[in-house]
Design a protein around this motif. Structure first.
Motif, short mmCIF file in Angstrom:
data_model
loop_
_atom_site.label_atom_id
_atom_site.label_comp_id
_atom_site.label_asym_id
_atom_site.label_seq_id
_atom_site.Cartn_x
_atom_site.Cartn_y
_atom_site.Cartn_z
N LEU A 152 -8.38 -1.40 16.32
CA LEU A 152 -7.74 -2.67 16.65
C LEU A 152 -8.73 -3.56 17.39
O LEU A 152 -9.34 -3.13 18.38
CB LEU A 152 -6.50 -2.41 17.52
CG LEU A 152 -5.44 -1.50 16.89
CD1 LEU A 152 -4.36 -1.15 17.91
CD2 LEU A 152 -4.82 -2.18 15.67
N ALA A 153 -8.88 -4.78 16.91
CA ALA A 153 -9.79 -5.73 17.57
C ALA A 153 -9.28 -6.03 18.97
O ALA A 153 -8.09 -6.30 19.16
CB ALA A 153 -9.89 -7.00 16.75
N ALA A 154 -10.18 -5.99 19.96
CA ALA A 154 -9.79 -6.20 21.36
C ALA A 154 -10.80 -7.11 22.05
O ALA A 154 -11.43 -6.73 23.04
CB ALA A 154 -9.68 -4.85 22.08
N PRO A 155 -10.94 -8.35 21.55
CA PRO A 155 -11.94 -9.26 22.15
C PRO A 155 -11.50 -9.75 23.52
O PRO A 155 -10.32 -9.74 23.85
CB PRO A 155 -11.99 -10.41 21.14
CG PRO A 155 -10.63 -10.42 20.51
CD PRO A 155 -10.19 -8.97 20.45
N GLY A 156 -12.47 -10.20 24.29
CA GLY A 156 -12.21 -10.72 25.64
C GLY A 156 -13.40 -10.40 26.52
O GLY A 156 -14.40 -11.11 26.53
N HIS A 157 -13.31 -9.27 27.22
CA HIS A 157 -14.44 -8.75 28.00
C HIS A 157 -15.68 -8.64 27.11
O HIS A 157 -16.79 -8.97 27.53
CB HIS A 157 -14.04 -7.40 28.58
CG HIS A 157 -15.17 -6.55 29.01
ND1 HIS A 157 -15.95 -6.84 30.11
CD2 HIS A 157 -15.68 -5.40 28.49
CE1 HIS A 157 -16.88 -5.92 30.25
NE2 HIS A 157 -16.75 -5.03 29.28
N ASP A 158 -15.50 -8.14 25.92
CA ASP A 158 -16.55 -8.07 24.90
C ASP A 158 -15.92 -8.58 23.61
O ASP A 158 -14.90 -8.04 23.17
CB ASP A 158 -17.02 -6.62 24.77
CG ASP A 158 -18.11 -6.47 23.72
OD1 ASP A 158 -17.94 -6.98 22.60
OD2 ASP A 158 -19.12 -5.81 24.01
N MET A 159 -16.51 -9.62 23.03
CA MET A 159 -15.83 -10.29 21.91
C MET A 159 -15.78 -9.43 20.66
O MET A 159 -14.98 -9.68 19.76
CB MET A 159 -16.49 -11.64 21.62
CG MET A 159 -16.30 -12.68 22.72
SD MET A 159 -14.56 -12.97 23.20
CE MET A 159 -13.94 -13.78 21.71
#
Ligand SMILES: [Zn+2]
Length: 301
Positions: free
Chosen positions: A134-141
């Motif tokens: 599951l894509a989890a971008p934010g802290h690391d895009m």
């Protein structure tokens, strides 16, 4: 923490991200490899569980130094392929040490290659369990989290910890990061998760409380870019102190001028003189009991 028998979690100190070893008769899989200087301990922890068996694959949640620092050593020891989030595999192939926050943040990771690209939306069987990417971008895009619906386990990397998540770039430097962080928290909130295995800290089951804390932090960051920048630089300096063990206070003004992420974040957001920035970081880390001062040096608390 009730866990399927094939799931082994190595909770590391903060310098190394946690490792998850997924055992299977079809081949054992390791998630993340810790920080470079801790590679011997990572190899020892893995070897103790494997008892001479081969490792069939190393997978990474994202490309930061505390999660990939042992990749080269694991590859050398086991000759196994490295599976890496597709969204940032090119950064690794190009060895973009700025975007991956290696020398740009005064961090180190021995170079490695990507053998297999992990695409969001696909499912892989590791340790006889099905894991959804599951894509989890934010802290690391480009980060991924791994979700097993059967046991409702989420391997969350730095996208969600019991208390917060990995620092996010200030909005004036990376406007996409904070909205992505929110969307990732929404994505996790919509999953049915029983236990989270985070990239740092113990596994936890009170997912709702962790999400509430993460949302509150996100809103506080959204309201104040300087707060995000201060948090990020404190996290980075505390991390570097764990790696170096101590730093001379008198070296800090030139350090925050020399190391790219401090220099750029200061220029874009904080706009302090280097001595003032150095002093602020020391004062706030002291107040948070994250460091101690001994004579003219600082070290981890
Ligand atoms: Zn990270």
């Amino acid at each position: 923490m009730p866990m399927p028998p094939q799931v082994h979690v190595f909770v590391r100190d903060w310098l190394s991200g946690n490792n998850v070893l997924l055992r299977s008769g079809d081949g054992h899989v390791l998630v993340d490899s810790g920080y470079s200087t801790h590679a011997p301990l990572t190899l020892a922890l893995v070897a103790r569980v494997l008892e001479g068996a081969p490792l069939s694959r190393l997978v990474n949640t994202h490309g930061h130094s505390d999660h990939v620092g042992g990749n080269a050593a694991v590859k050398q020891a086991y000759g196994c392929p490295i599976a890496f989030p597709a969204a940032e595999a090119d950064l690794v192939e190009q060895w973009d040490t700025k975007t991956l926050l290696f020398d740009y943040a005064d961090q180190d990771a021995p170079r490695f290659g990507v053998d297999e690209r992990l695409h969001a939306g696909t499912t892989h069987v590791w340790g006889d369990l099905e894991w959804r990417m599951l894509a989890a971008p934010g802290h690391d895009m480009g980060a991924l989290v791994f979700y097993n619906p059967e046991h409702r386990i989420l391997v969350s990397g730095d996208a969600l910890w019991a208390n917060g998540y990995g620092f996010v770039m200030p909005q004036c430097m990376a406007p996409e990061a904070l909205p992505a962080t929110r969307a990732t928290l929404d994505m996790i909130a919509a999953l049915d998760v029983r236990v989270v295995i985070p990239g740092h800290g113990e596994a936890f089951t009170d997912v709702r409380a962790a999400l509430d804390r993460a949302y509150r932090r996100t809103e506080a960051f959204a309201a104040d870019d300087t707060r995000m920048a201060r948090y990020a630089l404190k996290a980075l300096l505390a991390f570097t102190l764990l790696a170096r063990r101590s730093m001379a206070i008198t070296d800090l003004p030139s350090y925050v001028e020399r190391v790219g992420v401090y220099r750029d974040m200061n220029a874009a957001v904080l706009r302090m003189t280097p001595p003032a920035l150095a002093q602020m970081l020391v004062d706030e880390l002291l107040r948070a009991n994250a460091i101690r001062v001994t004579g003219a040096t600082i070290s981890p608390a």
